[in-house]
Enzyme design. Sequence first.
Site, mmCIF file in Angstrom:
data_model
loop_
_atom_site.group_PDB
_atom_site.id
_atom_site.type_symbol
_atom_site.label_atom_id
_atom_site.label_comp_id
_atom_site.label_asym_id
_atom_site.label_seq_id
_atom_site.Cartn_x
_atom_site.Cartn_y
_atom_site.Cartn_z
ATOM 1 N N GLU A 1 12.597 -9.356 1.170
ATOM 2 C CA GLU A 1 11.928 -8.297 1.660
ATOM 3 C C GLU A 1 12.939 -7.087 1.377
ATOM 4 O O GLU A 1 13.855 -6.993 1.596
ATOM 5 C CB GLU A 1 11.789 -8.421 3.112
ATOM 6 N N PRO B 1 0.708 -1.196 -0.162
ATOM 7 C CA PRO B 1 -0.079 0.138 0.001
ATOM 8 C C PRO B 1 0.886 1.232 -0.134
ATOM 9 O O PRO B 1 1.910 1.461 0.697
ATOM 10 C CB PRO B 1 -0.855 -0.123 1.401
ATOM 11 N N ASN B 2 0.414 2.317 -0.811
ATOM 12 C CA ASN B 2 0.868 3.475 -0.789
ATOM 13 C C ASN B 2 2.197 3.784 -1.900
ATOM 14 O O ASN B 2 2.461 4.851 -1.997
ATOM 15 C CB ASN B 2 1.026 4.352 0.575
ATOM 16 N N HIS C 1 4.454 -4.600 9.123
ATOM 17 C CA HIS C 1 4.418 -4.296 10.500
ATOM 18 C C HIS C 1 3.463 -5.363 11.178
ATOM 19 O O HIS C 1 3.416 -5.232 12.458
ATOM 20 C CB HIS C 1 4.569 -3.131 10.760
ATOM 21 N N ASN D 1 8.113 -5.449 -1.349
ATOM 22 C CA ASN D 1 7.941 -4.275 -0.295
ATOM 23 C C ASN D 1 6.635 -4.429 0.162
ATOM 24 O O ASN D 1 5.800 -3.889 -0.714
ATOM 25 C CB ASN D 1 8.456 -2.987 -1.005
ATOM 26 N N ALA E 1 3.309 -0.964 4.681
ATOM 27 C CA ALA E 1 2.822 -0.930 5.976
ATOM 28 C C ALA E 1 2.380 -2.486 6.369
ATOM 29 O O ALA E 1 2.644 -2.703 7.742
ATOM 30 C CB ALA E 1 1.654 0.040 6.097
ATOM 31 N N ARG F 1 4.601 11.172 -2.386
ATOM 32 C CA ARG F 1 4.474 10.765 -1.213
ATOM 33 C C ARG F 1 5.662 11.049 -0.227
ATOM 34 O O ARG F 1 6.719 10.548 -0.440
ATOM 35 C CB ARG F 1 4.032 9.207 -1.137
ATOM 36 N N ARG G 1 7.696 0.773 13.240
ATOM 37 C CA ARG G 1 8.429 0.161 12.004
ATOM 38 C C ARG G 1 9.540 -0.805 12.559
ATOM 39 O O ARG G 1 10.058 -1.201 11.422
ATOM 40 C CB ARG G 1 8.767 1.481 10.892
ATOM 41 N N ARG H 1 13.284 4.563 12.020
ATOM 42 C CA ARG H 1 12.250 5.466 12.040
ATOM 43 C C ARG H 1 11.455 5.231 13.305
ATOM 44 O O ARG H 1 11.873 4.621 14.317
ATOM 45 C CB ARG H 1 11.570 5.045 10.831
ATOM 46 N N ASP I 1 1.947 -15.843 6.513
ATOM 47 C CA ASP I 1 1.632 -17.116 6.336
ATOM 48 C C ASP I 1 1.604 -17.493 4.790
ATOM 49 O O ASP I 1 2.028 -18.749 4.643
ATOM 50 C CB ASP I 1 0.215 -17.413 6.933
ATOM 51 N N HIS J 1 13.098 -2.535 1.622
ATOM 52 C CA HIS J 1 12.514 -1.291 1.951
ATOM 53 C C HIS J 1 13.325 -0.235 1.326
ATOM 54 O O HIS J 1 14.460 -0.218 1.311
ATOM 55 C CB HIS J 1 12.163 -1.265 3.530
ATOM 56 N N ILE J 2 12.530 0.884 0.977
ATOM 57 C CA ILE J 2 13.270 2.113 0.423
ATOM 58 C C ILE J 2 13.966 2.920 1.609
ATOM 59 O O ILE J 2 15.055 3.349 1.328
ATOM 60 C CB ILE J 2 12.237 2.999 -0.149
ATOM 61 N N SER J 3 13.131 3.113 2.690
ATOM 62 C CA SER J 3 13.825 3.628 3.638
ATOM 63 C C SER J 3 14.484 2.597 4.850
ATOM 64 O O SER J 3 14.114 1.300 4.321
ATOM 65 C CB SER J 3 12.802 4.453 4.531
ATOM 66 N N TYR K 1 10.851 9.068 0.959
ATOM 67 C CA TYR K 1 11.004 8.002 -0.352
ATOM 68 C C TYR K 1 11.528 8.583 -1.564
ATOM 69 O O TYR K 1 11.605 7.788 -2.353
ATOM 70 C CB TYR K 1 9.443 7.449 -0.302
HETATM 71 C C1 DQA Z 1 8.621 0.947 3.538
HETATM 72 C C2 DQA Z 1 8.617 1.396 5.031
HETATM 73 C C3 DQA Z 1 7.198 1.124 5.816
HETATM 74 O O1 DQA Z 1 7.262 1.248 7.289
HETATM 75 C C4 DQA Z 1 6.183 1.972 5.156
HETATM 76 O O2 DQA Z 1 5.009 1.569 5.782
HETATM 77 C C5 DQA Z 1 6.031 1.856 3.820
HETATM 78 C C6 DQA Z 1 7.219 1.896 3.062
HETATM 79 C C7 DQA Z 1 9.861 1.484 2.718
HETATM 80 O O3 DQA Z 1 9.935 0.932 1.635
HETATM 81 O O4 DQA Z 1 10.589 2.136 3.123
HETATM 82 O O5 DQA Z 1 5.006 2.194 2.920
HETATM 83 O O6 DQA Z 1 8.339 -0.462 3.015
#
Ligand code: DQA
Length: 144
Positions: free
Chosen positions: A98, A10-11, A80, A74, A77, A18, A111, A107, A87, A100-102, A23
Amino acid sequence: MRPVLVLNGPNLGRLGSREPDVYGAQTFEDLSALCREAGRELGLSVEVRQTDDEAELVGWIHEAADTRTPVVLNPAAFTHYSYALRDAIAQRTAPLVEVHISNPNARETFRHTSVVAAVATGTIAGFGLRSYELALRAIADTGE
Ligand code: DQA
Protein backbone atom coordinates in the site's frame (compact mmCIF):
# COMPACT_ATOMS: atom_id res chain seq x y z
CA MET A 1 11.32 -9.53 -16.18
CA ARG A 2 8.82 -10.08 -13.35
CA PRO A 3 5.50 -8.38 -13.97
CA VAL A 4 4.22 -5.91 -11.35
CA LEU A 5 0.97 -3.96 -11.39
CA VAL A 6 0.94 -0.40 -10.05
CA LEU A 7 -2.70 0.40 -9.38
CA ASN A 8 -4.10 3.82 -8.50
CA GLY A 9 -7.51 4.81 -7.18
CA PRO A 10 -9.73 7.88 -7.58
CA ASN A 11 -8.44 11.36 -8.41
CA LEU A 12 -4.84 10.23 -8.89
CA GLY A 13 -5.25 10.74 -12.64
CA ARG A 14 -5.37 14.44 -11.79
CA LEU A 15 -1.91 14.62 -10.25
CA GLY A 16 -0.16 17.83 -11.25
CA SER A 17 -3.30 19.97 -11.06
CA ARG A 18 -4.82 18.38 -7.95
CA GLU A 19 -3.83 20.13 -4.68
CA PRO A 20 -0.18 20.53 -5.77
CA ASP A 21 0.74 21.73 -2.26
CA VAL A 22 -0.15 18.23 -1.01
CA TYR A 23 0.60 15.97 -4.00
CA GLY A 24 3.28 17.92 -5.90
CA ALA A 25 3.52 19.25 -9.44
CA GLN A 26 4.23 16.03 -11.28
CA THR A 27 1.48 14.55 -13.44
CA PHE A 28 0.11 11.01 -13.56
CA GLU A 29 2.10 10.53 -16.77
CA ASP A 30 5.25 11.55 -14.88
CA LEU A 31 4.36 9.02 -12.17
CA SER A 32 3.81 6.25 -14.76
CA ALA A 33 7.17 6.98 -16.42
CA LEU A 34 8.94 7.06 -13.05
CA CYS A 35 7.45 3.67 -12.07
CA ARG A 36 8.32 2.04 -15.40
CA GLU A 37 11.88 3.38 -15.24
CA ALA A 38 12.38 2.34 -11.58
CA GLY A 39 10.99 -1.08 -12.50
CA ARG A 40 13.40 -1.48 -15.42
CA GLU A 41 16.34 -0.81 -13.11
CA LEU A 42 15.01 -3.40 -10.65
CA GLY A 43 14.28 -6.06 -13.27
CA LEU A 44 10.50 -5.59 -13.05
CA SER A 45 8.08 -5.15 -15.93
CA VAL A 46 5.75 -2.48 -14.54
CA GLU A 47 2.24 -1.74 -15.80
CA VAL A 48 0.60 1.38 -14.34
CA ARG A 49 -3.18 1.85 -14.23
CA GLN A 50 -5.59 4.37 -12.69
CA THR A 51 -9.33 4.32 -12.18
CA ASP A 52 -11.97 6.36 -10.39
CA ASP A 53 -14.23 3.29 -10.27
CA GLU A 54 -14.26 0.98 -7.23
CA ALA A 55 -15.57 -2.02 -9.21
CA GLU A 56 -12.81 -1.69 -11.79
CA LEU A 57 -10.14 -1.50 -9.09
CA VAL A 58 -11.60 -4.59 -7.35
CA GLY A 59 -11.52 -6.40 -10.72
CA TRP A 60 -7.83 -5.55 -11.17
CA ILE A 61 -7.06 -6.94 -7.69
CA HIS A 62 -8.90 -10.16 -8.64
CA GLU A 63 -6.77 -10.34 -11.80
CA ALA A 64 -3.58 -9.91 -9.72
CA ALA A 65 -4.78 -12.60 -7.27
CA ASP A 66 -5.54 -15.07 -10.07
CA THR A 67 -2.17 -14.50 -11.78
CA ARG A 68 -0.21 -14.13 -8.50
CA THR A 69 1.12 -10.80 -9.73
CA PRO A 70 2.72 -8.48 -7.12
CA VAL A 71 0.95 -5.14 -6.70
CA VAL A 72 1.82 -1.60 -5.64
CA LEU A 73 -1.50 -0.02 -4.71
CA ASN A 74 -2.45 3.56 -3.94
CA PRO A 75 -6.12 3.11 -3.07
CA ALA A 76 -6.52 6.90 -2.64
CA ALA A 77 -9.80 7.72 -0.83
CA PHE A 78 -10.90 4.03 -1.01
CA THR A 79 -8.17 3.44 1.60
CA HIS A 80 -10.40 4.86 4.25
CA TYR A 81 -13.72 3.07 3.63
CA SER A 82 -13.73 0.38 0.94
CA TYR A 83 -14.38 -2.99 2.56
CA ALA A 84 -14.90 -4.41 -0.96
CA LEU A 85 -11.32 -3.48 -1.84
CA ARG A 86 -10.08 -4.86 1.49
CA ASP A 87 -11.84 -8.20 0.88
CA ALA A 88 -10.38 -8.40 -2.65
CA ILE A 89 -6.85 -7.73 -1.34
CA ALA A 90 -7.28 -10.47 1.29
CA GLN A 91 -7.59 -13.02 -1.56
CA ARG A 92 -4.16 -12.45 -3.05
CA THR A 93 -0.99 -14.36 -2.15
CA ALA A 94 1.76 -12.38 -3.93
CA PRO A 95 3.11 -9.25 -2.15
CA LEU A 96 0.97 -6.10 -2.17
CA VAL A 97 2.40 -2.81 -0.95
CA GLU A 98 0.00 0.00 0.00
CA VAL A 99 1.46 3.39 -0.94
CA HIS A 100 0.51 7.00 -0.34
CA ILE A 101 2.11 10.14 -1.73
CA SER A 102 1.23 12.17 1.37
CA ASN A 103 1.33 10.93 4.96
CA PRO A 104 -2.36 10.33 5.74
CA ASN A 105 -1.61 10.09 9.48
CA ALA A 106 -0.42 13.72 9.47
CA ARG A 107 -3.66 14.94 7.84
CA GLU A 108 -7.42 14.99 8.63
CA THR A 109 -8.69 12.41 11.15
CA PHE A 110 -10.72 10.48 8.53
CA ARG A 111 -7.43 9.70 6.75
CA HIS A 112 -5.93 8.07 9.85
CA THR A 113 -7.88 4.87 9.22
CA SER A 114 -6.80 2.47 6.49
CA VAL A 115 -9.18 -0.46 6.06
CA VAL A 116 -6.68 -2.14 3.72
CA ALA A 117 -3.43 -1.86 5.74
CA ALA A 118 -4.08 -5.06 7.71
CA VAL A 119 -4.30 -7.18 4.54
CA ALA A 120 -1.37 -5.51 2.71
CA THR A 121 2.15 -6.88 2.97
CA GLY A 122 3.25 -3.42 4.14
CA THR A 123 2.66 0.31 3.75
CA ILE A 124 4.89 3.16 2.52
CA ALA A 125 3.56 6.71 2.92
CA GLY A 126 4.72 10.28 2.97
CA PHE A 127 7.64 10.25 0.53
CA GLY A 128 5.90 11.85 -2.44
CA LEU A 129 6.21 9.91 -5.69
CA ARG A 130 9.26 8.26 -4.17
CA SER A 131 6.83 6.13 -2.11
CA TYR A 132 6.18 4.15 -5.32
CA GLU A 133 9.88 3.67 -6.01
CA LEU A 134 10.43 2.40 -2.46
CA ALA A 135 7.49 0.01 -2.83
CA LEU A 136 8.86 -1.37 -6.11
CA ARG A 137 12.23 -1.88 -4.43
CA ALA A 138 10.51 -3.76 -1.57
CA ILE A 139 8.78 -6.03 -4.11
CA ALA A 140 12.03 -6.59 -6.01
CA ASP A 141 13.73 -7.51 -2.74
CA THR A 142 11.10 -10.12 -1.79
CA GLY A 143 11.87 -12.09 -4.94
CA GLU A 144 8.32 -13.58 -4.74
C1 DQA B 1 -3.57 9.44 -0.90
C2 DQA B 1 -4.08 9.85 0.48
C3 DQA B 1 -5.58 9.68 0.58
O1 DQA B 1 -6.05 10.09 1.85
C4 DQA B 1 -6.28 10.52 -0.48
O2 DQA B 1 -7.67 10.28 -0.45
C5 DQA B 1 -5.73 10.34 -1.84
C6 DQA B 1 -4.29 10.20 -2.02
C7 DQA B 1 -2.06 9.73 -1.07
O3 DQA B 1 -1.47 9.17 -2.00
O4 DQA B 1 -1.48 10.51 -0.30
O5 DQA B 1 -6.45 10.40 -2.84
O6 DQA B 1 -3.77 8.06 -1.06
